[in-house]
Design an enzyme around this catalytic site. Sequence first.
Site, PDB file in Angstrom:
ATOM      1  N   GLY A 227       0.833  -1.202   0.000  1.00  0.00           N
ATOM      2  CA  GLY A 227       0.000   0.000   0.000  1.00  0.00           C
ATOM      3  C   GLY A 227       0.863   1.244   0.000  1.00  0.00           C
ATOM      4  O   GLY A 227       1.990   1.229  -0.513  1.00  0.00           O
ATOM      5  N   GLU A 249       5.777  -3.461   0.850  1.00  0.00           N
ATOM      6  CA  GLU A 249       5.721  -3.174  -0.595  1.00  0.00           C
ATOM      7  C   GLU A 249       4.963  -1.873  -0.750  1.00  0.00           C
ATOM      8  O   GLU A 249       3.727  -1.869  -0.721  1.00  0.00           O
ATOM      9  CB  GLU A 249       4.944  -4.285  -1.317  1.00  0.00           C
ATOM     10  CG  GLU A 249       5.569  -5.643  -1.255  1.00  0.00           C
ATOM     11  CD  GLU A 249       6.777  -5.766  -2.155  1.00  0.00           C
ATOM     12  OE1 GLU A 249       7.126  -4.791  -2.859  1.00  0.00           O
ATOM     13  OE2 GLU A 249       7.387  -6.838  -2.134  1.00  0.00           O
ATOM     14  N   LEU A 250       5.677  -0.755  -0.909  1.00  0.00           N
ATOM     15  CA  LEU A 250       5.006   0.543  -0.837  1.00  0.00           C
ATOM     16  C   LEU A 250       4.971   1.218  -2.203  1.00  0.00           C
ATOM     17  O   LEU A 250       5.130   0.566  -3.225  1.00  0.00           O
ATOM     18  CB  LEU A 250       5.683   1.382   0.243  1.00  0.00           C
ATOM     19  CG  LEU A 250       5.821   0.630   1.592  1.00  0.00           C
ATOM     20  CD1 LEU A 250       6.545   1.458   2.619  1.00  0.00           C
ATOM     21  CD2 LEU A 250       4.483   0.156   2.126  1.00  0.00           C
ATOM     22  N   CYS A 283       1.695   0.078  -8.703  1.00  0.00           N
ATOM     23  CA  CYS A 283       2.840   0.695  -8.024  1.00  0.00           C
ATOM     24  C   CYS A 283       4.084   0.746  -8.917  1.00  0.00           C
ATOM     25  O   CYS A 283       4.958   1.568  -8.704  1.00  0.00           O
ATOM     26  CB  CYS A 283       3.130  -0.024  -6.713  1.00  0.00           C
ATOM     27  SG  CYS A 283       3.282  -1.791  -6.898  1.00  0.00           S
ATOM     28  N   GLU A 380       3.280  10.410  -6.472  1.00  0.00           N
ATOM     29  CA  GLU A 380       2.813   9.273  -7.274  1.00  0.00           C
ATOM     30  C   GLU A 380       1.399   9.540  -7.817  1.00  0.00           C
ATOM     31  O   GLU A 380       0.471   9.742  -7.033  1.00  0.00           O
ATOM     32  CB  GLU A 380       2.785   8.061  -6.338  1.00  0.00           C
ATOM     33  CG  GLU A 380       2.475   6.765  -6.975  1.00  0.00           C
ATOM     34  CD  GLU A 380       2.446   5.628  -5.944  1.00  0.00           C
ATOM     35  OE1 GLU A 380       2.490   4.488  -6.379  1.00  0.00           O
ATOM     36  OE2 GLU A 380       2.375   5.887  -4.732  1.00  0.00           O
TER      37      GLU A 380
HETATM   38  P1  NAD Z   1      -4.396   4.565   1.823  1.00  0.00           P
HETATM   39  O1  NAD Z   1      -2.996   4.897   2.129  1.00  0.00           O
HETATM   40  O2  NAD Z   1      -5.438   5.058   2.772  1.00  0.00           O
HETATM   41  O3  NAD Z   1      -4.602   2.976   1.716  1.00  0.00           O
HETATM   42  C1  NAD Z   1      -3.772   2.139   0.978  1.00  0.00           C
HETATM   43  C2  NAD Z   1      -4.127   0.691   1.381  1.00  0.00           C
HETATM   44  O4  NAD Z   1      -3.758   0.471   2.727  1.00  0.00           O
HETATM   45  C3  NAD Z   1      -5.626   0.378   1.341  1.00  0.00           C
HETATM   46  O5  NAD Z   1      -5.786  -0.919   0.841  1.00  0.00           O
HETATM   47  C4  NAD Z   1      -6.083   0.460   2.786  1.00  0.00           C
HETATM   48  O6  NAD Z   1      -7.132  -0.447   3.066  1.00  0.00           O
HETATM   49  C5  NAD Z   1      -4.852   0.051   3.538  1.00  0.00           C
HETATM   50  N1  NAD Z   1      -4.711   0.734   4.807  1.00  0.00           N
HETATM   51  C6  NAD Z   1      -4.893   2.053   5.060  1.00  0.00           C
HETATM   52  N2  NAD Z   1      -4.615   2.337   6.339  1.00  0.00           N
HETATM   53  C7  NAD Z   1      -4.251   1.168   6.919  1.00  0.00           C
HETATM   54  C8  NAD Z   1      -3.838   0.799   8.228  1.00  0.00           C
HETATM   55  N3  NAD Z   1      -3.689   1.718   9.196  1.00  0.00           N
HETATM   56  N4  NAD Z   1      -3.564  -0.498   8.461  1.00  0.00           N
HETATM   57  C9  NAD Z   1      -3.652  -1.427   7.507  1.00  0.00           C
HETATM   58  N5  NAD Z   1      -4.026  -1.146   6.241  1.00  0.00           N
HETATM   59  C10 NAD Z   1      -4.321   0.140   5.957  1.00  0.00           C
HETATM   60  O7  NAD Z   1      -4.676   5.156   0.424  1.00  0.00           O
HETATM   61  P2  NAD Z   1      -5.661   4.818  -0.761  1.00  0.00           P
HETATM   62  O8  NAD Z   1      -6.481   6.034  -1.034  1.00  0.00           O
HETATM   63  O9  NAD Z   1      -6.401   3.545  -0.629  1.00  0.00           O
HETATM   64  O10 NAD Z   1      -4.600   4.660  -1.899  1.00  0.00           O
HETATM   65  C11 NAD Z   1      -3.822   5.818  -2.206  1.00  0.00           C
HETATM   66  C12 NAD Z   1      -2.385   5.551  -2.311  1.00  0.00           C
HETATM   67  O11 NAD Z   1      -2.001   4.294  -1.802  1.00  0.00           O
HETATM   68  C13 NAD Z   1      -1.955   5.548  -3.744  1.00  0.00           C
HETATM   69  O12 NAD Z   1      -1.649   6.839  -4.166  1.00  0.00           O
HETATM   70  C14 NAD Z   1      -0.743   4.681  -3.726  1.00  0.00           C
HETATM   71  O13 NAD Z   1       0.376   5.464  -3.416  1.00  0.00           O
HETATM   72  C15 NAD Z   1      -0.941   3.770  -2.574  1.00  0.00           C
HETATM   73  N6  NAD Z   1      -1.242   2.397  -2.966  1.00  0.00           N
HETATM   74  C16 NAD Z   1      -0.189   1.614  -3.294  1.00  0.00           C
HETATM   75  C17 NAD Z   1      -0.412   0.326  -3.683  1.00  0.00           C
HETATM   76  C18 NAD Z   1       0.731  -0.564  -4.063  1.00  0.00           C
HETATM   77  O14 NAD Z   1       0.532  -1.503  -4.809  1.00  0.00           O
HETATM   78  N7  NAD Z   1       1.930  -0.340  -3.525  1.00  0.00           N
HETATM   79  C19 NAD Z   1      -1.701  -0.166  -3.737  1.00  0.00           C
HETATM   80  C20 NAD Z   1      -2.758   0.662  -3.380  1.00  0.00           C
HETATM   81  C21 NAD Z   1      -2.510   1.948  -2.981  1.00  0.00           C
END
Ligand code: NAD
Length: 477
Positions: A227, A249-250, A283, A380
Amino acid sequence: MYEELALYIDGEFRQGSEGQGERVLNPATEDELGFLPHASTSDLDAALDSGERAFQEWKETSAYERAGILWKAGELMRSRSDDIGRTMTQEQGKPLAEAVMEVKVSADIFQWYAEEGKRAYGRIIPSRLPGTRQMVLREPVGVVAAFTPWNFPAVTPARKVAGALGAGCSCILKPSEETPGTALALARALVDAGLPKGVLNVVFGKPAEVSRHLLASPKVRKVTFTGSIPVGKELTRLAADGMKRTTMELGGHAPVLIFDDVDVSKVVPIIAGGKYRNAGQVCISPTRFFVQEKVYDEFVSKFSEHASGLKMGNGLEEGVTMGPLANRRRIDAVDELVSDAQEKGARLTTGGERAGNQGYFYKPTVLADVPDEARIMREEPFGPVAPMQSWSDIDEVMEKANGLEFGLAAYAFTTRSERAARVSDGLQSGLVGVNHCALSFAETPFGGVKESGHGHEGGIEGLDAYLTSKFVTQMDG
Ligand code: NAD
């Protein structure tokens, strides 16, 4: 047809004990697909207890027996890939063909780790003490807490769960609440393949509350997350309190360096294919385009032409090549970055706006002459936007490519091997693609450097992530 939503705790698909939950929406239509139950604190405790009990048995189960179950689960996923793909497209938006392919790739991942689990070799080290044998044993690390995002609802859980289970760990998975059906379909395949209860638990809830509760438990020994960087940092901090191992994996902001020796017509479809796959919500998506001066105009023009020729629509419809964004947040985030770039002097050549007012569709977009000051060159985009700049000096462009805190993926396109070698050696990135964009396979390591995270999934590294080494020295008695 959409997957029945439930928690999966201690071998049972069930509702949350406190009746909490949330609606799951189809991003192409904004229609409700189902109601997802949330796990209460006591449900999470039940998952922790179940995971710990199951771990004791699963680690004693031979790698051959474990492999039989994981292999069969892979076969079931493959045979169900049309249905699971349909579930994925409905909840995530990507075109059906991409979704079905993702399920097949997930099946591959389970089967690859089924086999690799048999090869958790230790070693014998010659001893300096007479009459002594020195052995290194590889053991599963324990209960794993895995958190996966919404952009790849099958592959991200598959990588974590397959590696963990192949190594002999049990796993508590918290998939994204926005794409729960796909993860549940994978869980059902594992159950139908004979996975003993408790080896996998699947929970949903408010992400921060679930992760805080699970990570506070001494039962959890490993945390794996895919994420965003801020959430990855938060989970790493929480894991540190219990000295739990982590794989992170960020995010990424992949530079793509295009040299003037390429055949532009040949490389544009390859790079645009990588850019607009999953509407850019990847990502490792190419996101900062640095094009050498001599071919810049031709590249911008052919790339824009390709982008405007994509067929955007509901991923279930025939011929659609790009679906909606997965949620409303992405529309706002992408739109802000595009407007900011234009205000700072970027030239919009195609797209640049939301399409229609139903569903989260954003037009494939190309921005040319984007100045360094534009936010999109640092943040990003995670959407269907390709920001481009021209370059003339290789040292300068390498400095720009390496200038951000990200270090996940990078690409170079050139026909000259010395240029390819220089760039792949010099790029600060966990993954480098030269002349193509396919960076992720079951058998190859996937992971970033710098703030893009640490640790790997995929390949032998993806098994190692769930193993610990025990040194045993035995003297003749
Ligand atoms: P976000 O940061 O709120 O969430 C990203 C993911 O993390 C979601 O699946 C969410 O359910 C999970 N998450 C959030 N807070 C968490 C916590 N405290 N504990 C456990 N899991 C948690 O953002 P978003 O709006 O869903 O996505 C936006 C950004 O996230 C994107 O711009 C991108 O940078 C990143 N992202 C990266 C990937 C990747 O494959 N690396 C995938 C999805 C999102």
